[in-house]
Design an enzyme around this catalytic site. Structure first.
Site, PDB file in Angstrom:
ATOM      1  N   HIS A   1       0.802  -1.226   0.000  1.00 30.14           N
ATOM      2  CA  HIS A   1       0.000   0.000   0.000  1.00 30.14           C
ATOM      3  C   HIS A   1       0.830   1.270   0.000  1.00 30.14           C
ATOM      4  CE1 HIS A   1       0.606   1.440   4.159  1.00 30.14           C
ATOM      5  NE2 HIS A   1       0.782   0.179   4.443  1.00 30.14           N
TER       6      HIS A   1
HETATM    7  N1  UDP Z   1      -4.413  -5.175   8.405  1.00 31.54           N
HETATM    8  C1  UDP Z   1      -5.726  -5.639   8.454  1.00 31.54           C
HETATM    9  N2  UDP Z   1      -6.317  -6.034   7.279  1.00 31.54           N
HETATM   10  C2  UDP Z   1      -5.655  -6.009   6.081  1.00 31.54           C
HETATM   11  C3  UDP Z   1      -4.322  -5.528   6.056  1.00 31.54           C
HETATM   12  C4  UDP Z   1      -3.730  -5.110   7.229  1.00 31.54           C
HETATM   13  O1  UDP Z   1      -6.325  -5.698   9.516  1.00 31.54           O
HETATM   14  O2  UDP Z   1      -6.254  -6.385   5.069  1.00 31.54           O
HETATM   15  C5  UDP Z   1      -3.784  -4.737   9.662  1.00 31.54           C
HETATM   16  C6  UDP Z   1      -2.492  -5.435   9.983  1.00 31.54           C
HETATM   17  O3  UDP Z   1      -2.725  -6.649  10.639  1.00 31.54           O
HETATM   18  C7  UDP Z   1      -1.795  -4.402  10.860  1.00 31.54           C
HETATM   19  C8  UDP Z   1      -2.267  -3.076  10.284  1.00 31.54           C
HETATM   20  O4  UDP Z   1      -3.444  -3.372   9.522  1.00 31.54           O
HETATM   21  O5  UDP Z   1      -2.236  -4.504  12.184  1.00 31.54           O
HETATM   22  C9  UDP Z   1      -1.222  -2.461   9.402  1.00 31.54           C
HETATM   23  O6  UDP Z   1      -1.767  -1.353   8.766  1.00 31.54           O
HETATM   24  P1  UDP Z   1      -1.257  -0.808   7.359  1.00 31.54           P
HETATM   25  O7  UDP Z   1      -0.499  -1.874   6.678  1.00 31.54           O
HETATM   26  O8  UDP Z   1      -2.442  -0.226   6.678  1.00 31.54           O
HETATM   27  O9  UDP Z   1      -0.349   0.432   7.761  1.00 31.54           O
HETATM   28  P2  UDP Z   1       1.157   0.568   8.290  1.00 31.54           P
HETATM   29  O10 UDP Z   1       1.355  -0.406   9.396  1.00 31.54           O
HETATM   30  O11 UDP Z   1       2.064   0.365   7.128  1.00 31.54           O
HETATM   31  O12 UDP Z   1       1.213   1.986   8.789  1.00 31.54           O
END
Ligand code: UDP
Length: 355
Positions: free
Chosen positions: A206
């Site tokens: 993403h």
């Molecule tokens: N996550 C979720 N469903 C999904 C993809 C990710 O619940 O389809 C959760 C994942 O388990 C983690 C969080 O979203 O707890 C991570 O968020 P994201 O990847 O959007 O953002 P980042 O961590 O890169 O800021």
């Protein structure tokens, strides 16, 4: 004491879940949640409030989409109005999104102290919007809750040190422990997705540095396509939009699904043979479940995972993702626990009650 908590994006809902629960157990704290609307779909927002029992937002700004500047600017203005009305003792912000920065700026201008959860992380890549957001937020925060030792070192190198910097551990580790039983009790996602334990790859993509660049997206799809395993790819709305625009062809072993709820996601993470991601949170969750992880980025904020051997960085511009993903990642050391003991949220609640 009144705390206005600002959330807006998926990872912030997950981080807020254990902290809100700790606030509800800490006498003298009243929490009021403000949702900026950065993520608004049911499967990017609503499902987390329901599944994780996060208190309903008292304020919903409904500001989603827009360019970075327009989104941040409008969010600052709208948060300011809420803060003038609520008059909180603290504003609490999480992580590194535009909502984080907007909350910090609005609070700082009104002289309301800011607490920042996940302070001190650095990629040292100022082209990332997240790096700009987290640096600026740290520099106007009064209480800085770091998830690991390195984050404290990063802050010290920028002249932020003292007893307002607290290494409490990672609230995402708290969340994994807190919801483990619920994941166990639910119907297994392996059956729902017709997968076998240790016999599939779970992937997420993403980050703008990947989704905005066709050459990187092509390399990622080719890399995943080379895996001998089926690949489950829960697709973030932004990635879906750019893949459609680029008309990317998907290799036959990749199964695209809608974004998953947290409990589903954790279940698929813990049973995967390999996780391939550009997400900060998913990198750590792979480690919490001791599943090898390949991170599709040029650098990571979570350097401990690379040092311990559980995470391998693979640049979609420079590296041969086909070879790296086919090799299946690496397992690492278990003698150091860099992200605390699963009580970060309690430390945060106590510290805020004391200040
Ligand atoms: N996550 C979720 N469903 C999904 C993809 C990710 O619940 O389809 C959760 C994942 O388990 C983690 C969080 O979203 O707890 C991570 O968020 P994201 O990847 O959007 O953002 P980042 O961590 O890169 O800021």
């Amino acid at each position: 004491m009144k705390i206005v908590t600002i959330v807006g994006a998926r990872p912030q809902f997950i981080k807020a879940a254990p902290v809100s629960r700790a606030f509800s157990r800490q006498s003298g704290i009243v929490e009021c949640i403000l949702h900026t609307g950065q993520h608004y779909d049911a499967n990017m927002s609503g499902v987390f409030f329901e599944e994780l029992s996060i208190p309903a937002p008292a304020h919903h700004l409904g500001i989603g989409g827009l360019s970075h500047g327009a989104n941040t600017g409008r969010t600052i203005e709208a948060i300011e109005t809420v803060l003038q009305d609520e008059k909180p003792d603290w504003v609490l912000v999480y992580g590194d999104t535009n909502s984080t920065l907007a909350g910090a700026i609005a609070a700082a201008k009104l002289h309301i102290p800011i607490a920042h959860v996940e302070a001190g992380l650095r990629s040292f890549n100022m082209r990332m919007p997240e790096e700009v957001n987290r640096r600026l937020t740290d520099h106007c925060s009064s209480l800085l809750f770091t998830p690991c030792k390195q984050a404290g070192v990063n802050l010290q190198n920028e002249g932020i040190a003292g007893n307002n910097v607290l290494n409490v551990g990672d609230v995402m580790y708290d969340a994994v422990l807190m919801f483990a039983d619920m994941v166990e009790r639910r119907e297994s996602q392996l059956e729902i997705f017709n997968l076998e334990r240790n016999n599939y790859v779970l992937a997420t993509i993403h980050r703008q540095e990947n989704t905005d660049h066709e050459d990187r997206m092509i390399a990622i799809m080719e890399g995943l396509g080379a895996s001998p395993y089926p690949v489950v790819l829960p697709l973030h709305p932004r990635t879906r939009a750019t893949m459609t625009t680029m008309n990317l062809q998907l290799p036959h072993n990749i199964r695209v699904v809608d974004p998953l709820g947290y409990l589903q996601m954790i279940d698929l993470e813990r049973n995967a043979a390999l996780i391939v991601t550009d997400s900060g949170g998913v990198q750590k969750e792979a480690y919490f479940h001791r599943v090898p992880c390949i991170t599709l980025r040029d650098e990571t904020e979570w350097t401990e995972l690379v040092e311990l051997g559980w995470n391998q960085l693979a640049s979609p511009s420079r590296d041969d993702l086909r070879a790296i993903i086919t090799a299946g990642g690496t397992t690492g050391r278990n003698d150091v626990l860099p992200y605390g003991d699963g009580t970060a949220a309690d430390h945060i609640a106590r510290a805020m009650a004391q200040h």
